[in-house]
Design a protein around this motif. Sequence first.
Motif, short mmCIF file in Angstrom:
data_model
loop_
_atom_site.label_atom_id
_atom_site.label_comp_id
_atom_site.label_asym_id
_atom_site.label_seq_id
_atom_site.Cartn_x
_atom_site.Cartn_y
_atom_site.Cartn_z
N ALA A 96 0.80 -1.21 -0.04
CA ALA A 96 0.18 0.06 0.01
C ALA A 96 0.74 1.28 -0.03
CB ALA A 96 -1.05 -0.03 1.19
N GLU A 97 2.18 1.18 -0.09
CA GLU A 97 3.07 2.23 -0.05
C GLU A 97 3.03 2.96 -1.39
OE1 GLU A 97 5.70 -1.02 -1.71
OE2 GLU A 97 3.98 -0.94 -0.26
N ASN A 98 3.77 4.16 -1.44
CA ASN A 98 3.72 4.86 -2.85
C ASN A 98 4.37 3.93 -3.88
OD1 ASN A 98 3.08 7.82 -2.31
ND2 ASN A 98 4.36 7.35 -0.68
N SER A 99 3.71 3.83 -4.97
CA SER A 99 4.49 3.16 -6.13
C SER A 99 3.27 3.87 -7.21
CB SER A 99 4.04 1.68 -5.84
OG SER A 99 4.19 1.00 -7.37
N VAL A 100 4.03 3.85 -8.54
CA VAL A 100 3.29 4.16 -9.74
C VAL A 100 2.40 2.91 -10.11
CG1 VAL A 100 5.22 5.52 -10.57
CG2 VAL A 100 5.07 3.17 -11.06
N LEU A 101 2.42 2.11 -9.47
CA LEU A 101 1.72 1.03 -9.68
C LEU A 101 0.33 1.25 -8.88
CD1 LEU A 101 3.60 -2.32 -9.20
CD2 LEU A 101 2.94 -1.33 -11.25
N ASN A 102 0.34 2.09 -7.82
CA ASN A 102 -1.05 2.33 -7.25
C ASN A 102 -1.43 3.50 -7.63
OD1 ASN A 102 -0.81 -0.04 -5.67
ND2 ASN A 102 0.51 0.83 -4.10
N GLY A 103 -0.99 4.29 -8.65
CA GLY A 103 -1.36 5.68 -9.00
C GLY A 103 -0.77 6.82 -8.52
N ASP A 104 0.45 6.37 -7.87
CA ASP A 104 0.98 7.76 -7.16
C ASP A 104 2.22 8.18 -8.22
OD1 ASP A 104 -0.32 7.11 -4.37
OD2 ASP A 104 1.16 5.45 -4.66
N PRO A 105 2.62 9.46 -8.07
CA PRO A 105 3.52 10.02 -8.95
C PRO A 105 4.84 9.64 -8.85
CG PRO A 105 2.95 11.56 -6.95
CD PRO A 105 1.86 10.47 -6.93
N ALA A 126 -5.57 -0.95 4.92
CA ALA A 126 -6.58 -1.72 4.02
C ALA A 126 -6.11 -2.18 2.76
CB ALA A 126 -7.76 -0.82 3.99
N ALA A 127 -5.36 -1.50 2.13
CA ALA A 127 -4.88 -1.72 0.61
C ALA A 127 -3.97 -2.87 0.58
CB ALA A 127 -4.64 -0.60 -0.15
#
Length: 300
Positions: A37-46, A100-101
């Motif tokens: 659930a951490e920052n990742s472009v896979l999660n839509g983060d920049p 949760a994610a």
Amino acid sequence: MTPPRDLVGYGATPPDARWPGGAKVAVQFVINYEEGAENSVLNGDPGSEAFLSEMVGAASHPARAMAMESLYEYGSRAGFWRLHRMFTQRGVPVTVFGVAAAMAANPAAVEAMLEAGWEVASHGYRWIDYQHVPEDVEREHIAKAIALHTRLTGQRPLGWYQGRTSPNTARLVVEEGGFLYDADSYADDLPYWDRRHGTPQLIVPYSLDANDMKIVSLNGFTEGEQFFRYLCDTFEQLREEGGRMMSVGLHGRIAGRPARAPAVARFLDHVLASGDAWIARRVDIARHWAAEHPCGDLAA
């Protein structure tokens, strides 16, 4: 008007905690479950994650950071299970701060938490920094966290710990209204009632010093022995004072590493052998405090 900060607290005369069995210290172990659930472009983060890993001071990249991803993956693939074995073999209760994610990405881990009788508190919807997230988005994420958590565990979370909070988080938790306690504070060695946002909210403070995050910090511990000594010194000081609470924060990708897990095990055995500790889930501490020191008691 209620002041925005409380710099006084209990002052020189903290209330008698009256822990069960006459225990001198209530000890609470937290396993933070954040992986995936951490920052990742896979999660839509920049960009990629840059926080709380072996790569201290890592930069965030606008693409996948494969090394960082695998460091996090260690926590869910191996480290979590090492900690799980450690606590279940000793029959010691744990509170999981579950993002949760992250939980949704590993149902087997969630099942193991529930089978062990652990409390699964909410660690938010995503493991990201909410400092500058718009209030309406954070409110939406709180609702999503509760809904997904409920679907995954069969019941809504009673505890909340965002961790990387915004100035709005505490107020939004009170607004939501369904949490027995909020752990987004490091302000005391005892639970307390926060009256800043209308309805009193029980706060069960957490710790960032008796926390394995200090192992992957520039100003932190370099190996397990230092962590063990720090945990023991904390416990013994609170034991001498009596009537205090100690939180211990753990992560599968940090304390779950082979050279660090033994330090946690040694401390756990030290606490068990002391005879002066009530080792409890955070929700149990919250229920005890609410019963012994209800919000109508201004001394509590």
